[in-house]
Design an enzyme around this catalytic site. Structure first.
Site, short mmCIF file in Angstrom:
data_model
loop_
_atom_site.label_atom_id
_atom_site.label_comp_id
_atom_site.label_asym_id
_atom_site.label_seq_id
_atom_site.Cartn_x
_atom_site.Cartn_y
_atom_site.Cartn_z
N HIS A 99 -9.49 37.50 -104.16
CA HIS A 99 -10.34 37.88 -103.02
C HIS A 99 -9.48 38.25 -101.81
O HIS A 99 -10.00 38.67 -100.78
CB HIS A 99 -11.28 36.73 -102.65
CG HIS A 99 -10.56 35.51 -102.16
ND1 HIS A 99 -10.20 35.35 -100.85
CD2 HIS A 99 -10.13 34.40 -102.80
CE1 HIS A 99 -9.57 34.20 -100.70
NE2 HIS A 99 -9.50 33.60 -101.87
N LYS B 131 -7.35 21.75 -111.61
CA LYS B 131 -7.23 20.30 -111.75
C LYS B 131 -7.77 19.62 -110.50
O LYS B 131 -7.35 19.94 -109.39
CB LYS B 131 -5.77 19.91 -111.97
CG LYS B 131 -5.13 20.54 -113.20
CD LYS B 131 -3.66 20.21 -113.32
CE LYS B 131 -3.05 20.86 -114.57
NZ LYS B 131 -1.61 20.55 -114.73
N GLY C 159 -1.71 20.68 -118.81
CA GLY C 159 -0.46 20.12 -119.29
C GLY C 159 0.66 20.33 -118.29
O GLY C 159 0.46 20.93 -117.22
N ALA D 184 4.33 26.67 -112.37
CA ALA D 184 4.00 28.09 -112.43
C ALA D 184 5.24 28.97 -112.55
O ALA D 184 5.28 29.92 -113.33
CB ALA D 184 3.18 28.49 -111.20
N LYS E 188 -3.03 12.74 -111.77
CA LYS E 188 -1.56 12.84 -111.67
C LYS E 188 -1.12 13.38 -110.31
O LYS E 188 -0.03 13.05 -109.83
CB LYS E 188 -1.00 13.67 -112.82
CG LYS E 188 -1.56 15.09 -112.92
CD LYS E 188 -0.61 16.12 -112.36
CE LYS E 188 -1.17 17.52 -112.44
NZ LYS E 188 -0.19 18.55 -112.03
N ASP F 198 2.28 15.52 -118.19
CA ASP F 198 2.01 16.07 -116.86
C ASP F 198 2.36 15.07 -115.77
O ASP F 198 2.85 15.43 -114.70
CB ASP F 198 0.54 16.48 -116.77
CG ASP F 198 0.31 17.66 -115.85
OD1 ASP F 198 1.29 18.16 -115.25
OD2 ASP F 198 -0.84 18.11 -115.73
N SER G 71 7.20 19.90 -107.59
CA SER G 71 5.80 19.52 -107.49
C SER G 71 5.38 19.52 -106.03
O SER G 71 5.95 18.82 -105.20
CB SER G 71 5.59 18.12 -108.09
OG SER G 71 4.38 17.55 -107.63
N VAL H 14 -2.06 25.13 -101.96
CA VAL H 14 -3.00 24.02 -101.87
C VAL H 14 -2.37 22.74 -102.44
O VAL H 14 -1.76 22.77 -103.50
CB VAL H 14 -4.29 24.35 -102.64
CG1 VAL H 14 -5.23 23.15 -102.65
CG2 VAL H 14 -4.99 25.56 -102.01
#
Length: 327
Positions: free
Chosen positions: A30, A103, A131, A135, A186, A243, A253, A281
């Site tokens: 978008h 998630k 899992g 990225a 997680k 994960d 992370s 995010v």
């Protein structure tokens, strides 16, 4: 099989890059800036150096993706309801399989992603794709392992075949609830681990915290299922233990890094300021509130998640938080 992906963040784009090496993929965003960037230089600002194949077409209109036979939803969980409503308004065909690659737990309803989709698109079959998978590593086509969870064995096997890549070990599961619970939790535990590491309490405390986290995962998982049962293959497989280890041990992370910044703030911290500094995010921030409320609803004790919630939302001190995390 035509595949569409909704969500051109790092994760959705990484999936598009991976599948686009051999398949035609439609990627929806978008965001006009993202649309122009990908179309112009075949690269996402979120994944610099990772070329997006010409097999991937990018669209701004959601109507342009509804003819695909498989739709992957890779949007933030708190935005999932809005996107599903858009698909409903576009008369998405009932035979289109929806694969959830997000998630978390919706804050306003405490629903899992699959429950949101079932509410708005009740006739579309659902699968979960989850899992340990950063990225950037997926986009670089490095090896990784995932779980495809679906309650329909025939559809699940078909989707596994479609998503299978040479660098991917894709396991099948029927446990859509357990896989989603593990995926959501997680991120909260990663924030907790980041706080411990940022506070320089060492790897011994870090390892102990990860170990205790498994008990809280099992508690919520069991309560959500309702009959006290859990699938040990889910708990010890890629969707849970795999994960959890990845997200709680690497500063790649986002959630661990977020917690680390909080723990490493010698002169106090401002949660909203740290959130605003990031480009992506932090799912664990929203999920911490959802988990706190869901645990209360299900009448179970989750002290680690509660401590993270009270730090993020009720201004609990680092000292009080750490006393719980390392107890």
């Amino acid at each position: 099989m035509a595949i569409s992906i909704l969500g051109a963040g790092a994760w959705g784009t990484a999936i598009a890059i991976s599948l686009g090496s051999k398949k035609d993929v439609i990627l929806w965003t978008h965001n006009e800036t993202t649309f122009e960037s990908i179309n112009g230089k075949r690269e996402s600002d979120k994944l610099p150096g990772c070329r997006i194949s010409d097999n991937v077409s990018v669209k701004l209109a959601i109507e342009d993706i509804i003819n695909a036979s498989v739709t992957i939803l890779a949007v933030p969980t708190q935005s999932l309801r809005k996107v599903c409503q858009q698909l409903h308004n576009c008369n998405l065909k009932k035979d289109v399989a929806i694969i959830l690659a997000c998630k978390g737990i919706e804050k306003s309803t405490l629903k899992l992603p699959s429950e949101i989709v079932n509410e708005i698109l009740p006739n579309n079959p659902i699968a979960i794709f989850s899992g340990p998978s950063f990225a950037v590593e997926v986009a670089r086509k490095l090896p990784y392992s995932m779980v495809l969870a679906c309650q329909n064995n025939t559809l699940g096997s078909k989707l596994v075949s479609e998503l299978q890549q040479e660098n991917v070990k894709l396991e099948f599961s029927n446990d859509i609830i357990g896989v989603q619970i593990c995926a959501a939790l997680k991120n909260v535990f990663a924030i907790a681990c980041g706080i411990v590491l940022g506070s320089k309490l060492g790897f011994n405390a870090h390892a102990a915290l990860i170990t205790k986290s498994m008990s809280e995962i099992k508690a919520l998982y069991s309560a959500k299922i309702g009959d006290g049962s859990v699938d040990i293959n889910t708990l010890l497989g890629p969707a849970c233990l795999g994960d959890l280890i990845m997200t709680c041990t690497s500063l790649n992370s986002r959630n661990l890094s977020f917690g680390f910044k909080i723990g490493n703030s010698d002169n106090g911290f401002n949660v909203q300021q740290i959130l605003s500094e990031g480009k992506s995010v932090i799912e664990g921030f929203s999920t911490a509130e959802s988990i706190f409320n869901l645990a209360g609803k299900l009448k179970i004790k989750m002290p680690i998640c509660e401590a993270v919630y009270r730090l993020l939302y009720e201004s609990a001190s680092i000292e009080d938080t750490l006393s719980v995390l390392i107890s």
